[in-house]
Design an enzyme around this catalytic site. Structure first.
Site, PDB file in Angstrom:
ATOM      1  N   ASN A  17      -5.160  28.131  29.195  1.00  0.00           N
ATOM      2  CA  ASN A  17      -3.808  27.600  29.073  1.00  0.00           C
ATOM      3  C   ASN A  17      -2.774  28.410  29.828  1.00  0.00           C
ATOM      4  OD1 ASN A  17      -4.177  25.302  27.635  1.00  0.00           O
ATOM      5  ND2 ASN A  17      -3.284  26.030  25.741  1.00  0.00           N
TER       6      ASN A  17
ATOM      7  N   LYS B 225      -1.400  32.418  20.382  1.00  0.00           N
ATOM      8  CA  LYS B 225      -2.457  32.445  21.396  1.00  0.00           C
ATOM      9  C   LYS B 225      -2.027  33.180  22.661  1.00  0.00           C
ATOM     10  CE  LYS B 225      -2.917  27.931  21.739  1.00  0.00           C
ATOM     11  NZ  LYS B 225      -1.968  27.477  20.707  1.00  0.00           N
TER      12      LYS B 225
ATOM     13  N   HIS C 275       0.104  18.757  16.921  1.00  0.00           N
ATOM     14  CA  HIS C 275      -0.574  17.775  17.793  1.00  0.00           C
ATOM     15  C   HIS C 275      -1.059  16.540  17.050  1.00  0.00           C
ATOM     16  CE1 HIS C 275      -0.198  20.578  21.015  1.00  0.00           C
ATOM     17  NE2 HIS C 275      -0.955  21.478  20.436  1.00  0.00           N
TER      18      HIS C 275
END
Length: 437
Positions: A136, A113, A184
Site C-alpha cells: 500500500n 499499518k 470498508h
C-alpha cells in the site's frame, strides 16, 4: 507461457504487467481510464486497452486475472470472470511468486499499518540496502522484483484486506494484524467478511514463521485461532505477554528492544505500533542497536497526526490518514482538550456515534463534505460547511492560543479529493498560506 488479463492500470498494475511480460507471458492490460504509458507499454509487447473494457476481452481464455485491489469483485468484468472460476490475484501474489529470495514482514489491520510498515522499513534498511517498503505504500512489489531480479531483499509490506483477498501462495516470515474496527463496508459484504479477510495474511505460514497477535483487541483474539505460525502475543496492558512493557522498557520475551521514552510519536497506540515494528524487525534479523537508533530518530508518518505549524499560538495538525472512526479515536485520544476538529468526507456506511465519547474534548467541530451533517448528532458544538478550506477558515476565526486545530476526517476523501494524501497536502498548503498572510 500464460495468457494473463490485468484489470486496472495504476502504478502497481503497470509494474505487474511489465514483470509478467518480462517473464514471457502474453499480457493484456485494460483500464476504464486513459493509460498515460500506453504507447510505451505496447512497444514492450503488452496489449493495452484503455478508456473502457472492450467486450471481446470476455471471449478470450486466461490462465489467471490480476486485479487492482481497489476494484471490487462486484465490478461487472471482475464478476464475469469470477463466475467463470478464473483465478483472480492481486499484484502482490504474482510478484511474490517471481521473487523467491525476498523475505517479508507483512502488516495489515484497520489502523496503524503505515506507521508500523514505515518504521519497519527504516529498521530493515539498517540491515540490508536491498530493503523496500511495498504494498500500500512505497514501491509496488513488482517494481522491486524487476529492479533486484534474483537478489535477496527484505520487504516491509503493508497489505489491505483487498490485497489479501487475492493471494494464493503468499507467505511472509513475520505477519501481524495491528487492530480491527469497522471499515470498508462499502466494499465488503459484511463486517465479518472484512475481519476474516485480514487473517488471510498467515494462511500459508508454518511454525518457522511468526504471527504477532494483539491480545488487547478482542476481535483479533476472536479471529486469530488455530494460527499455523508461531504466535507472539502483544499487549500494552498485560505484563505477561510475549511483547510488552515491563520495568518501563519494551521487551520481547527476555530481550529489551527499546526505551519507550526515546519514542517521539505521541499516544499509546503509536507506542504499540513501534513495539510491533521493532519485534518484526528483530525477528527478521535487525540488531537491537539498529532498532533503537531508528526509534530515537523516527519523526512520524506524513498525514498521521503530523504537526503542520502554529498560527497565533494555535497548533495545527494534519491527520488526513484518519479515514475511519477507529483511527479518529486514536488521534483524539492524544489530546486532552481544546480541540477544534475538522472532519468529514465520503460516507462509508460506518457508525460515527462512537466519537461521542470525545465531545468534552471538542471545543467546536466544523464538518465538511458528503457526511458533514452526520456530526450534528455527535458533537455539542458543531457547524456544517461545504469544504475543508471553509472549515479551516471558520476554525481560525474562533481559535485561541493553546487551542489545537486538528484535521481528522474520520472517513475517506473520495467525495472531494483523489485520496487522503492529496487531501492532506492541500490542507498543509492552506495552512501555510494562512501562516504568511
Amino acid at each position: 507461457m500464460s495468457d494473463i488479463l490485468l484489470i486496472g492500470a495504476a502504478r502497481s498494475g503497470i509494474a505487474a504487467a511489465r514483470l509478467l511480460n518480462k517473464q514471457g507471458n502474453h499480457v493484456i492490460l485494460t483500464d476504464m481510464k486513459p493509460i498515460d504509458q500506453k504507447e510505451q507499454l505496447e512497444q514492450e509487447g503488452i496489449e493495452v486497452y484503455d478508456n473502457g473494457h472492450p467486450e471481446f476481452l470476455k471471449e478470450k481464455e486466461y490462465d489467471f486475472i490480476v486485479k487492482n485491489p481497489g476494484i471490487p469483485y462486484k465490478a461487472p468484468l471482475v464478476k464475469f470472470f469470477q463466475e467463470k472460476q478464473v483465478p483472480i490475484y492481486t499484484e502482490i501474489e504474482t510478484a511474490y511468486q517471481a521473487a523467491p529470495n525476498f523475505s517479508y514482514g507483512a502488516v495489515t489491520g484497520t489502523d496503524g499499518k503505515t506507521t508500523i510498515t514505515t518504521l519497519l522499513h527504516e529498521m530493515l534498511k539498517k540491515k540490508n540496502p536491498n530493503a523496500f517498503a511495498a504494498g500500500n505504500i512505497g514501491t509496488p512489489l513488482s517494481e522491486a522484483v524487476l529492479q533486484l531480479k534474483d537478489e535477496p531483499a527484505d520487504i516491509a509490506l503493508e497489505l489491505s484486506n483487498f490485497q489479501l483477498l487475492g493471494i494464493d501462495q503468499f507467505h511472509p516470515h513475520v505477519s501481524l494484524v495491528s487492530n480491527l474496527a469497522p471499515d470498508h463496508l462499502d466494499y465488503m459484504d459484511s463486517l465479518e467478511d472484512y475481519y476474516k479477510s485480514k487473517f488471510e495474511i498467515y494462511r500459508n505460514c508454518t511454525k518457522d514463521d511468526y504471527f504477532i497477535r494483539n491480545i488487547d483487541d478482542e476481535q483479533i483474539v476472536k479471529y486469530a485461532q488455530n494460527v499455523p505460525a508461531s504466535v507472539i502475543d502483544f499487549s500494552l496492558k498485560d505484563s505477561s505477554a510475549d511483547l510488552r512493557v515491563e520495568d518501563e522498557m519494551v521487551k520481547l520475551w527476555d530481550t529489551v528492544l527499546f526505551d519507550p521514552k526515546e519514542l517521539k510519536l505521541v499516544g499509546d497506540f503509536n507506542l504499540g505500533n513501534a513495539m510491533m515494528a521493532a519485534a518484526t524487525a528483530y525477528l527478521m534479523g535487525v540488531s537491537i542497536e539498529d532498532i533503537q537508533s531508528v526509534i530515537r530518530e523516527f519523526p512520524g508518518v506524513e498525514h498521521r497526526i503530523e504537526y503542520v505549524g502554529e498560527i497565533n499560538g494555535v497548533r495545527i495538525y494534519n491527520d488526513s490518514k484518519a479515514t475511519n472512526t477507529h483511527s479518529a479515536q486514536a488521534a483524539l485520544s492524544s489530546f486532552d482538550g481544546n480541540v477544534i476538529l475538522l472532519c468529514g468526507g465520503k460516507n462509508k456506511g460506518i457508525d460515527y456515534t462512537v466519537l461521542c465519547e470525545f465531545d468534552s474534548r471538542i471545543k467546536h467541530c466544523f464538518s465538511f463534505g458528503e457526511i458533514r451533517d452526520i456530526f450534528r448528532e455527535i458533537f455539542t458544538n458543531q457547524t456544517s460547511v461545504e469544504t475543508m478550506e471553509q472549515a479551516l477558515d471558520e476554525a481560525l476565526k474562533i481559535a485561541q492560543p493553546k487551542d489545537v486545530i486538528l484535521l481528522c476526517p474520520a472517513t475517506s476523501s473520495f467525495d472531494q479529493f483523489k485520496n487522503y494524501e492529496v487531501r492532506g497536502e492541500i490542507f498543509k498548503e492552506l495552512v501555510k498560506e494562512r501562516m504568511v498572510a
